[in-house]
Motif scaffolding. Structure first.
Motif, PDB file in Angstrom:
ATOM      1  N   LEU A  37      29.243 123.578  89.931  1.00 59.45           N
ATOM      2  CA  LEU A  37      27.832 123.211  89.992  1.00 59.45           C
ATOM      3  C   LEU A  37      27.521 122.035  89.080  1.00 59.45           C
ATOM      4  CD1 LEU A  37      26.491 126.869  89.647  1.00 59.45           C
ATOM      5  CD2 LEU A  37      26.986 125.636  91.777  1.00 59.45           C
ATOM      6  N   GLY A  38      28.276 121.879  88.035  1.00 54.36           N
ATOM      7  CA  GLY A  38      28.072 120.852  87.034  1.00 54.36           C
ATOM      8  C   GLY A  38      29.043 121.087  85.900  1.00 54.36           C
ATOM      9  N   THR A  39      28.654 120.730  84.679  1.00 53.27           N
ATOM     10  CA  THR A  39      29.558 120.924  83.543  1.00 53.27           C
ATOM     11  C   THR A  39      28.793 121.288  82.274  1.00 53.27           C
ATOM     12  OG1 THR A  39      29.470 118.671  82.682  1.00 53.27           O
ATOM     13  CG2 THR A  39      31.066 119.097  84.435  1.00 53.27           C
ATOM     14  N   LEU A  40      29.525 121.893  81.355  1.00 53.05           N
ATOM     15  CA  LEU A  40      29.128 121.921  79.949  1.00 53.05           C
ATOM     16  C   LEU A  40      29.992 120.855  79.294  1.00 53.05           C
ATOM     17  CD1 LEU A  40      27.829 123.051  77.356  1.00 53.05           C
ATOM     18  CD2 LEU A  40      29.703 124.722  77.271  1.00 53.05           C
ATOM     19  N   CYS A  41      29.364 119.807  78.753  1.00 59.60           N
ATOM     20  CA  CYS A  41      30.165 118.703  78.238  1.00 59.60           C
ATOM     21  C   CYS A  41      29.765 118.325  76.814  1.00 59.60           C
ATOM     22  CB  CYS A  41      30.054 117.480  79.146  1.00 59.60           C
ATOM     23  SG  CYS A  41      28.440 116.696  79.135  1.00 59.60           S
ATOM     24  N   VAL A  42      30.711 117.705  76.115  1.00 56.48           N
ATOM     25  CA  VAL A  42      30.469 117.154  74.782  1.00 56.48           C
ATOM     26  C   VAL A  42      30.841 115.679  74.828  1.00 56.48           C
ATOM     27  CG1 VAL A  42      30.671 119.283  73.460  1.00 56.48           C
ATOM     28  CG2 VAL A  42      32.737 118.002  74.046  1.00 56.48           C
ATOM     29  N   ILE A  43      30.060 114.854  74.123  1.00 54.15           N
ATOM     30  CA  ILE A  43      30.186 113.398  74.210  1.00 54.15           C
ATOM     31  C   ILE A  43      30.069 112.797  72.810  1.00 54.15           C
ATOM     32  CG2 ILE A  43      29.065 111.298  75.104  1.00 54.15           C
ATOM     33  CD1 ILE A  43      28.038 113.059  77.455  1.00 54.15           C
ATOM     34  N   ASP A  44      30.807 111.702  72.586  1.00 54.32           N
ATOM     35  CA  ASP A  44      30.653 110.981  71.322  1.00 54.32           C
ATOM     36  C   ASP A  44      30.801 109.487  71.581  1.00 54.32           C
ATOM     37  OD1 ASP A  44      30.134 110.703  68.646  1.00 54.32           O
ATOM     38  OD2 ASP A  44      31.657 112.157  68.011  1.00 54.32           O
ATOM     39  N   ASP A  45      30.342 108.693  70.615  1.00 54.76           N
ATOM     40  CA  ASP A  45      30.381 107.237  70.762  1.00 54.76           C
ATOM     41  C   ASP A  45      31.599 106.623  70.083  1.00 54.76           C
ATOM     42  OD1 ASP A  45      29.716 107.650  68.160  1.00 54.76           O
ATOM     43  OD2 ASP A  45      27.828 106.516  68.214  1.00 54.76           O
ATOM     44  N   LYS A  46      32.604 107.444  69.834  1.00 59.00           N
ATOM     45  CA  LYS A  46      33.869 106.953  69.275  1.00 59.00           C
ATOM     46  C   LYS A  46      35.002 107.804  69.843  1.00 59.00           C
ATOM     47  CE  LYS A  46      33.032 109.669  65.055  1.00 59.00           C
ATOM     48  NZ  LYS A  46      31.641 110.014  65.394  1.00 59.00           N
ATOM     49  N   PRO A  47      36.224 107.284  69.855  1.00 56.24           N
ATOM     50  CA  PRO A  47      37.353 108.032  70.419  1.00 56.24           C
ATOM     51  C   PRO A  47      37.550 109.368  69.694  1.00 56.24           C
ATOM     52  CG  PRO A  47      37.948 105.748  70.063  1.00 56.24           C
ATOM     53  CD  PRO A  47      36.622 105.940  69.399  1.00 56.24           C
ATOM     54  N   LYS A  48      38.013 110.367  70.465  1.00 55.98           N
ATOM     55  CA  LYS A  48      38.141 111.707  69.868  1.00 55.98           C
ATOM     56  C   LYS A  48      39.092 112.538  70.726  1.00 55.98           C
ATOM     57  CE  LYS A  48      35.108 115.327  68.012  1.00 55.98           C
ATOM     58  NZ  LYS A  48      35.402 115.038  66.589  1.00 55.98           N
ATOM     59  N   GLU A  49      39.614 113.597  70.128  1.00 62.37           N
ATOM     60  CA  GLU A  49      40.422 114.551  70.880  1.00 62.37           C
ATOM     61  C   GLU A  49      40.163 115.944  70.339  1.00 62.37           C
ATOM     62  OE1 GLU A  49      45.085 115.347  72.248  1.00 62.37           O
ATOM     63  OE2 GLU A  49      44.589 113.661  70.928  1.00 62.37           O
ATOM     64  N   LEU A  50      39.921 116.899  71.228  1.00 65.54           N
ATOM     65  CA  LEU A  50      39.649 118.280  70.819  1.00 65.54           C
ATOM     66  C   LEU A  50      40.950 119.055  70.708  1.00 65.54           C
ATOM     67  CD1 LEU A  50      36.551 119.172  73.065  1.00 65.54           C
ATOM     68  CD2 LEU A  50      36.580 118.161  70.776  1.00 65.54           C
ATOM     69  N   ASP A  51      41.009 119.992  69.768  1.00 71.52           N
ATOM     70  CA  ASP A  51      42.196 120.842  69.650  1.00 71.52           C
ATOM     71  C   ASP A  51      42.072 122.031  70.604  1.00 71.52           C
ATOM     72  OD1 ASP A  51      40.574 122.821  68.431  1.00 71.52           O
ATOM     73  OD2 ASP A  51      40.991 122.025  66.422  1.00 71.52           O
ATOM     74  N   ALA A  52      43.122 122.825  70.678  1.00 67.82           N
ATOM     75  CA  ALA A  52      43.183 123.933  71.640  1.00 67.82           C
ATOM     76  C   ALA A  52      42.072 124.957  71.398  1.00 67.82           C
ATOM     77  CB  ALA A  52      44.559 124.603  71.567  1.00 67.82           C
ATOM     78  N   GLU A  53      41.774 125.213  70.125  1.00 64.92           N
ATOM     79  CA  GLU A  53      40.736 126.199  69.806  1.00 64.92           C
ATOM     80  C   GLU A  53      39.360 125.709  70.245  1.00 64.92           C
ATOM     81  OE1 GLU A  53      39.059 128.745  65.960  1.00 64.92           O
ATOM     82  OE2 GLU A  53      40.881 127.528  65.797  1.00 64.92           O
ATOM     83  N   GLN A  54      39.084 124.444  70.044  1.00 67.54           N
ATOM     84  CA  GLN A  54      37.797 123.887  70.465  1.00 67.54           C
ATOM     85  C   GLN A  54      37.662 123.939  71.989  1.00 67.54           C
ATOM     86  OE1 GLN A  54      38.398 120.143  68.388  1.00 67.54           O
ATOM     87  NE2 GLN A  54      36.579 120.518  67.112  1.00 67.54           N
ATOM     88  N   LEU A  55      38.750 123.616  72.692  1.00 68.16           N
ATOM     89  CA  LEU A  55      38.722 123.654  74.155  1.00 68.16           C
ATOM     90  C   LEU A  55      38.508 125.082  74.664  1.00 68.16           C
ATOM     91  CD1 LEU A  55      41.630 121.177  74.980  1.00 68.16           C
ATOM     92  CD2 LEU A  55      39.176 120.790  75.348  1.00 68.16           C
ATOM     93  N   ALA A  56      39.153 126.040  74.021  1.00 70.78           N
ATOM     94  CA  ALA A  56      38.994 127.441  74.429  1.00 70.78           C
ATOM     95  C   ALA A  56      37.569 127.912  74.201  1.00 70.78           C
ATOM     96  CB  ALA A  56      39.982 128.318  73.661  1.00 70.78           C
ATOM     97  N   THR A  57      36.988 127.494  73.076  1.00 75.07           N
ATOM     98  CA  THR A  57      35.603 127.871  72.781  1.00 75.07           C
ATOM     99  C   THR A  57      34.646 127.242  73.778  1.00 75.07           C
ATOM    100  OG1 THR A  57      36.131 128.038  70.432  1.00 75.07           O
ATOM    101  CG2 THR A  57      33.806 127.876  71.020  1.00 75.07           C
ATOM    102  N   LEU A  58      34.899 125.976  74.117  1.00 80.76           N
ATOM    103  CA  LEU A  58      34.060 125.286  75.095  1.00 80.76           C
ATOM    104  C   LEU A  58      34.133 125.983  76.457  1.00 80.76           C
ATOM    105  CD1 LEU A  58      32.271 122.778  74.747  1.00 80.76           C
ATOM    106  CD2 LEU A  58      34.109 121.425  75.760  1.00 80.76           C
ATOM    107  N   LYS A  59      35.319 126.443  76.823  1.00 77.35           N
ATOM    108  CA  LYS A  59      35.490 127.173  78.077  1.00 77.35           C
ATOM    109  C   LYS A  59      34.715 128.492  78.051  1.00 77.35           C
ATOM    110  CE  LYS A  59      37.315 128.380  82.033  1.00 77.35           C
ATOM    111  NZ  LYS A  59      36.815 127.772  83.309  1.00 77.35           N
TER     112      LYS A  59
END
Length: 404
Positions: free
Chosen positions: A127-149
């Motif tokens: 239907l859409g997304t839950l998303c996070v955005i920033d104005d500089k390069p970034k990479e999420l770790d596995a725990e952050q991705l799991a929490t976002l899911k």
């Protein structure tokens, strides 16, 4: 810039989205809590709950943005919904040919980093997304991705809860409409049935009164049987009508009133000539409940205690007490009692245990069914204690708390 492709199931996806009736709704705290949490956990300046319709991405909730929507062809989220099973991540959009010259990258809000988790309905539509955005390069770790899911699952759960609530409201409205139609039908049917029955009874009485000397004994007996049958059917119609209206009675608002005054009023209705012995086993109390429904219960139980009593002197006790949660009542009579095997089925509609009452009339088997329906509608229970030859006690409770 490369525009996002259209999902193969787009027609069905849009239909699923519209079933939630959530597009263009006002902000809600439950969703805003999730975007705030997502932004904090992932350390980003922006987080959104985004829904993709035909031409735009619309934000149900947002942190770090002022606009409420943007063009679908520019939307990172429109790329993310293509694969509902994967988390879509762009570490640096300036290095990606799909986005390097995107208006959302070169201009506000300067989307350099993006991670979006598809919001997938139980039927598998993104239907859409839950998303996070920033104005500089970034990479999420596995725990952050799991929490976002996990947070995205909560968003979908909120969507489903919304849909269930809407369906329940629609069902309730439809049920109210059907009940009104049923009540109208019952009234019309009762009138159309009772009118000829009253005519039959009246004509029978005239024949028995004015032409008695011209009728032999068998004819008189048949006329009397016709009169009894028409009265029985009329009582059955009245009982069905009363049962059908019990739901409407429960809608009546609660009020504060004297229990003794209600009981006295009910006794007068049923025993205006003071033929029976009544005993109140309580001191006057002020109660707060549905007065109409309580009186209907008392009328049915007391009327039964009178009609099905086989003693020369009818004795009826009316008791009351209360606990922290319930008002507690009992109606006790000195009648014939009820056999153990009949205690369960006595509340079944149209269940009749005796061929006729003390007045020679046959019961409809509706009154106690209506009583049970009313008591349970008032948040209580009804039980019976009976001894053959020694009488019956009906116990029932009514909750003190809001039951509707």
């Amino acid at each position: 810039m490369i525009a996002p492709p259209i999902p193969q199931n787009e027609i069905f996806r849009l239909k699923a989205l519209k079933e939630y009736s959530i597009l263009d709704t006002l902000p809600e705290e439950e969703y805003d809590d999730i975007t705030r949490l997502a932004s904090q956990i992932c350390g980003t300046s922006i987080s959104t709950i985004t829904l993709i319709d035909e031409k735009r991405q619309w934000f149900k909730s947002k942190v770090g943005l002022t606009s409420s929507e943007s063009n679908r062809k520019d939307a990172f989220c429109a790329h993310a919904i293509i694969d509902p099973d994967d988390i879509f991540t762009i570490k640096d959009s300036r290095l990606d040919e799909r986005f390097h010259d995107n208006p959302l990258v070169v201009g506000e809000p300067h989307v350099i980093f993006y991670t979006g988790v598809p919001l997938v309905s139980p039927d598998g539509f993104a239907l859409g997304t839950l998303c996070v955005i920033d104005d500089k390069p970034k990479e999420l770790d596995a725990e952050q991705l799991a929490t976002l899911k996990a947070l995205s699952n909560q968003v979908v759960s909120l969507f489903e809860l919304r849909k269930s609530k809407m369906l329940l409201e629609k069902f309730t409205k439809d049920l109210e409409t059907r009940n009104l139609e049923l009540e109208k039908f019952a009234n019309v049917a009762a009138h159309d049935i009772k009118s000829p029955l009253n005519n039959i009874s009246s004509l029978t009485q005239i024949l028995l009164s004015d032409y008695s000397d011209k009728l032999d004994d068998e004819a008189k007996m048949l006329m009397e049987m016709l009169d009894v049958s028409s009265n029985t059917l009329r009582n059955l119609v009245d009982g069905i009508l009363e049962h059908s209206k019990s739901d409407a009675v429960l809608v009546e608002k609660r009020s504060v009133f004297s229990l003794e005054a209600l009981v006295d009023e009910t006794v007068v209705l049923l025993d205006n000539d003071k033929q029976y012995n009544f005993k109140k086993i309580f001191e006057d109390k002020t109660v707060y409940t549905n007065r109409v429904a309580l009186q209907q219960i008392l009328i049915n139980l007391i009327a039964n205690a009178i009609k099905y009593n086989d003693k020369t002197t009818v004795e009826i006790e009316i008791g009351f007490s209360e606990s922290e949660e319930y008002y507690e009542f009992f109606i006790k009579d000195n009648g014939p009692g009820i056999a153990d095997e009949n205690l369960e089925k006595i509340f079944n509609i149209f269940e009749v245990l005796t061929s006729e009452d003390r007045f020679g009339n046959r019961g409809s088997g509706i009154g106690l069914s209506t009583v049970k329906k009313l008591v349970e509608g008032l948040g209580g229970k009804i039980t019976i204690d009976a001894t053959i030859g020694a009488g019956t006690v009906f116990y029932f409770t009514i909750t003190k708390f809001n039951f509707l």
